[in-house]
Design a protein around this motif. Sequence first.
Motif, PDB file in Angstrom:
ATOM      1  N   LYS A  83       0.904  12.643 -27.340  1.00  0.00           N
ATOM      2  CA  LYS A  83       0.511  14.189 -27.043  1.00  0.00           C
ATOM      3  C   LYS A  83       1.091  15.071 -28.277  1.00  0.00           C
ATOM      4  O   LYS A  83       1.813  14.600 -28.856  1.00  0.00           O
ATOM      5  N   THR A  84       0.239  16.234 -27.852  1.00  0.00           N
ATOM      6  CA  THR A  84       0.518  17.335 -28.842  1.00  0.00           C
ATOM      7  C   THR A  84       1.043  18.384 -28.266  1.00  0.00           C
ATOM      8  O   THR A  84       0.327  18.825 -27.106  1.00  0.00           O
ATOM      9  N   GLU A  85       1.969  19.478 -28.675  1.00  0.00           N
ATOM     10  CA  GLU A  85       2.289  20.616 -28.107  1.00  0.00           C
ATOM     11  C   GLU A  85       2.417  21.521 -28.958  1.00  0.00           C
ATOM     12  O   GLU A  85       2.772  21.587 -30.277  1.00  0.00           O
ATOM     13  N   ILE A  86       2.291  22.880 -28.523  1.00  0.00           N
ATOM     14  CA  ILE A  86       2.487  24.044 -29.432  1.00  0.00           C
ATOM     15  C   ILE A  86       3.838  24.558 -29.263  1.00  0.00           C
ATOM     16  O   ILE A  86       4.255  24.887 -27.921  1.00  0.00           O
ATOM     17  N   ALA A  87       4.741  24.868 -30.014  1.00  0.00           N
ATOM     18  CA  ALA A  87       5.953  25.230 -29.873  1.00  0.00           C
ATOM     19  C   ALA A  87       6.198  26.785 -30.617  1.00  0.00           C
ATOM     20  O   ALA A  87       5.681  26.746 -31.866  1.00  0.00           O
ATOM     21  N   GLY A  88       7.045  27.630 -30.139  1.00  0.00           N
ATOM     22  CA  GLY A  88       7.534  28.833 -30.711  1.00  0.00           C
ATOM     23  C   GLY A  88       6.173  29.628 -31.200  1.00  0.00           C
ATOM     24  O   GLY A  88       5.305  29.703 -30.465  1.00  0.00           O
ATOM     25  N   PRO A  89       6.274  30.084 -32.675  1.00  0.00           N
ATOM     26  CA  PRO A  89       5.157  31.090 -32.929  1.00  0.00           C
ATOM     27  C   PRO A  89       3.935  30.546 -33.364  1.00  0.00           C
ATOM     28  O   PRO A  89       2.721  30.843 -33.269  1.00  0.00           O
ATOM     29  N   GLY A  90       3.910  28.973 -33.553  1.00  0.00           N
ATOM     30  CA  GLY A  90       2.783  28.426 -33.749  1.00  0.00           C
ATOM     31  C   GLY A  90       3.049  26.869 -34.315  1.00  0.00           C
ATOM     32  O   GLY A  90       2.117  26.431 -35.001  1.00  0.00           O
ATOM     33  N   PHE A  91       4.062  26.439 -33.969  1.00  0.00           N
ATOM     34  CA  PHE A  91       4.290  24.875 -34.570  1.00  0.00           C
ATOM     35  C   PHE A  91       3.415  23.917 -33.892  1.00  0.00           C
ATOM     36  O   PHE A  91       3.504  24.188 -32.766  1.00  0.00           O
ATOM     37  N   ILE A  92       3.037  22.812 -34.472  1.00  0.00           N
ATOM     38  CA  ILE A  92       2.383  21.754 -33.548  1.00  0.00           C
ATOM     39  C   ILE A  92       3.350  20.740 -33.601  1.00  0.00           C
ATOM     40  O   ILE A  92       3.713  20.230 -34.733  1.00  0.00           O
ATOM     41  N   ASN A  93       3.698  20.316 -32.515  1.00  0.00           N
ATOM     42  CA  ASN A  93       4.586  19.153 -32.196  1.00  0.00           C
ATOM     43  C   ASN A  93       4.024  17.952 -31.696  1.00  0.00           C
ATOM     44  O   ASN A  93       2.893  17.827 -31.149  1.00  0.00           O
ATOM     45  N   PHE A  94       4.121  16.774 -32.435  1.00  0.00           N
ATOM     46  CA  PHE A  94       3.527  15.371 -32.240  1.00  0.00           C
ATOM     47  C   PHE A  94       4.489  14.624 -31.663  1.00  0.00           C
ATOM     48  O   PHE A  94       5.659  14.156 -31.854  1.00  0.00           O
ATOM     49  N   PHE A  95       3.931  13.979 -30.338  1.00  0.00           N
ATOM     50  CA  PHE A  95       5.023  12.903 -29.702  1.00  0.00           C
ATOM     51  C   PHE A  95       4.199  11.468 -30.019  1.00  0.00           C
ATOM     52  O   PHE A  95       3.076  11.216 -29.550  1.00  0.00           O
ATOM     53  N   GLN A  96       5.026  10.559 -30.704  1.00  0.00           N
ATOM     54  CA  GLN A  96       4.595   9.076 -31.018  1.00  0.00           C
ATOM     55  C   GLN A  96       4.407   8.502 -29.617  1.00  0.00           C
ATOM     56  O   GLN A  96       5.278   8.470 -28.837  1.00  0.00           O
ATOM     57  N   ALA A  97       3.198   7.446 -29.522  1.00  0.00           N
ATOM     58  CA  ALA A  97       3.025   6.828 -28.411  1.00  0.00           C
ATOM     59  C   ALA A  97       4.085   5.706 -28.365  1.00  0.00           C
ATOM     60  O   ALA A  97       4.252   4.993 -29.623  1.00  0.00           O
ATOM     61  N   SER A  98       4.652   5.247 -27.339  1.00  0.00           N
ATOM     62  CA  SER A  98       5.700   4.258 -27.260  1.00  0.00           C
ATOM     63  C   SER A  98       4.719   2.789 -27.580  1.00  0.00           C
ATOM     64  O   SER A  98       5.563   2.295 -28.125  1.00  0.00           O
ATOM     65  N   ASP A  99       3.758   2.692 -27.101  1.00  0.00           N
ATOM     66  CA  ASP A  99       3.052   1.347 -27.406  1.00  0.00           C
ATOM     67  C   ASP A  99       2.722   1.406 -29.000  1.00  0.00           C
ATOM     68  O   ASP A  99       2.889   0.160 -29.633  1.00  0.00           O
ATOM     69  N   TRP A 100       2.290   2.497 -29.466  1.00  0.00           N
ATOM     70  CA  TRP A 100       2.556   2.437 -31.218  1.00  0.00           C
ATOM     71  C   TRP A 100       3.637   2.056 -31.726  1.00  0.00           C
ATOM     72  O   TRP A 100       3.775   1.215 -32.670  1.00  0.00           O
ATOM     73  N   LEU A 101       4.908   2.732 -31.243  1.00  0.00           N
ATOM     74  CA  LEU A 101       6.155   2.432 -31.789  1.00  0.00           C
ATOM     75  C   LEU A 101       6.312   0.851 -31.661  1.00  0.00           C
ATOM     76  O   LEU A 101       6.963   0.444 -32.399  1.00  0.00           O
ATOM     77  N   ASN A 102       6.273   0.547 -30.292  1.00  0.00           N
ATOM     78  CA  ASN A 102       6.633  -1.005 -29.945  1.00  0.00           C
ATOM     79  C   ASN A 102       5.951  -1.860 -31.139  1.00  0.00           C
ATOM     80  O   ASN A 102       6.314  -2.961 -31.496  1.00  0.00           O
ATOM     81  N   GLY A 103       4.592  -1.605 -31.324  1.00  0.00           N
ATOM     82  CA  GLY A 103       3.811  -2.464 -32.211  1.00  0.00           C
ATOM     83  C   GLY A 103       4.524  -2.293 -33.727  1.00  0.00           C
ATOM     84  O   GLY A 103       4.580  -3.292 -34.461  1.00  0.00           O
ATOM     85  N   LEU A 104       4.838  -1.237 -34.160  1.00  0.00           N
ATOM     86  CA  LEU A 104       5.497  -1.084 -35.491  1.00  0.00           C
ATOM     87  C   LEU A 104       6.618  -1.871 -35.307  1.00  0.00           C
ATOM     88  O   LEU A 104       7.186  -2.727 -36.500  1.00  0.00           O
ATOM     89  N   LEU A 105       7.334  -2.002 -34.361  1.00  0.00           N
ATOM     90  CA  LEU A 105       8.690  -2.813 -34.281  1.00  0.00           C
ATOM     91  C   LEU A 105       8.563  -4.306 -34.413  1.00  0.00           C
ATOM     92  O   LEU A 105       9.032  -5.087 -35.042  1.00  0.00           O
TER      93      LEU A 105
END
Length: 584
Positions: free
Chosen positions: A78-100
């Motif tokens: 998912k993505t979220e907007i924070a503060g005055p306009g920062f864009i935050n990205f949340f890494q998918a757990s399945d993707w992280l598991n695949g990298l591991l």
Amino acid sequence: MKERLISLIEAALDTLIADGTLPADAKRPVQIDRTKDKSHGDFATNIALMLAKPAGMKPRDLAEKLIAALPEDSAIAKTEIAGPGFINFFQASDWLNGLLDQALADEHLSVARPAQPQTVVVDYSSPNLAKEMHVGHLRSSIIGDAVVRTLEFLGHKVVRQNHVGDWGTQFGMLLAYLGEQKGEESDAELSRELSDLEGFYRAAKQRFDESEAFATRARGLVVKLQAGDEECLTLWREFNNVSLSHCQAVYDRLGVSLTADDVRGESAYNSDLSSVVADLDRKGLLSEDQGAQCVFMDEFKNKDGDPLPVIVQKADGGYLYATSDLAALRYRAGTLGADRILYFVDQRQALHFQQMFSLAKLAGFVPESTDLSHMGFGTMNGPDGRPFKTRDGGTVKLIDLLNEAEERAYTLVKGKNPELDDEELRTIARAVGIGAVKYADLSKNRSSDYIFNFDQMLSFEGNTAPYLLYAYTRVASIFRKAGLEMHQVSGDFQLKEEAEQALAARLVQFGEVLQSVADKGLPNLLCLYLYELAGLFSSFYEHCPILNSEDEALKQSRLKLAALTARTLKQGMELLGLTPLERM
């Protein structure tokens, strides 16, 4: 992952430019940063704040449009907007598991190889063969070696160049004294005398200062040596072989990967020096100043605004370091085919290398496309903040420093493990002692001076080699208790606890850190990464039971995380030139 996110954001920017939301010239370099607070996601960008003004929009409104234009990607949960306009990205757990899983299955820990590997020539260590290696050679040797190992691990072709000082006026003095001693002493006696190169040099210097006849003979030998006299060359080779064997003994003890095949000293360029000067003259770059041949470049001036000369030939016809360095640059670019040339040399030589690099390209000795970098470093100082010396103010031999490090480590390890036999204690002490000296240096930013302190570097607490070595043995002990080899782990990753997630997220950053080390020549970035990784594992170990877990699937997941941590720590320490231990 950063590169992936940059590509996604650039695609979104293209969409907004195409639909007129953004002007055509609004596209800027996209900055992606890792977040410190994981509640704000894994990555963040300020691109909406940067482009809000040219877009004529509020940053948060532009951030919304950017998010809407982002292509779908399985790596992003998912993505979220924070503060005055920062864009935050949340890494998918399945993707992280695949990298591991990819990293665990790959001997190379899934570190990406370059699409176009470079030929990188690295100039480091470079002692003067007239004397034994001293502490002043430590930083160049170990920082250069850590970067060399990292570049090779990433897939580049690395050419080590040990540009030893094996030429010059002092060799006339040494050859004159060597000739005298060969006539007066047996080979065994002379061999013993040469075993102490410092003493041999002092004795030769004393003869030079006391005897005018000896000094005259020494000066004559310099001329004969430079003219290629075979008898002089024979003595010169004999002395250099002894001196190089001293250097190699230090490299072997220090765990530096330089060998005799990597030596290419100043003498190797002797025959090319006259042509370097002639070529500079042909290109109209030479000026005569008080009889000396010089090059003046507009960008180099003194504080009064007067041009600084690069002297390539003295009034008496002799050549200088600059001439040899230009010949070396031409050889490295032309013969070795270097795409990139790195010099790990004291930062006090910064101006010299700036001039050499500019002149080499101006003269056409090196193509414009070749990356030339001086990786300067600060000094290793004593408790008084001055360059490290012996108690009587003399130069500290590097071999003496390593001997003391091992003995101190031996006392420390024996106190903690009195039951171990002496051979094992010596093996551990070597890894801990030498590793402590190296890591204390490598963990500092190379441009900084630092205070040498045995007590701090041999501590098992803080960012030290003993702490890292122990962290690795701690993970290895888990598998000994489990009766498993690290490659025998199986199952899926289940990252439920915060400590598991934090450790996993840091593990997949290994390749990114190595790339930074290779780009910037800063091994301290790898040291900090390994230290933080060891701390994250400690927190994981404390909060997440591994062998005592009643859930077998969860136990396997945590064993996999422990195995990947161990392999990453081990590989990272080996790139730094440390020797990991299975037990301490």
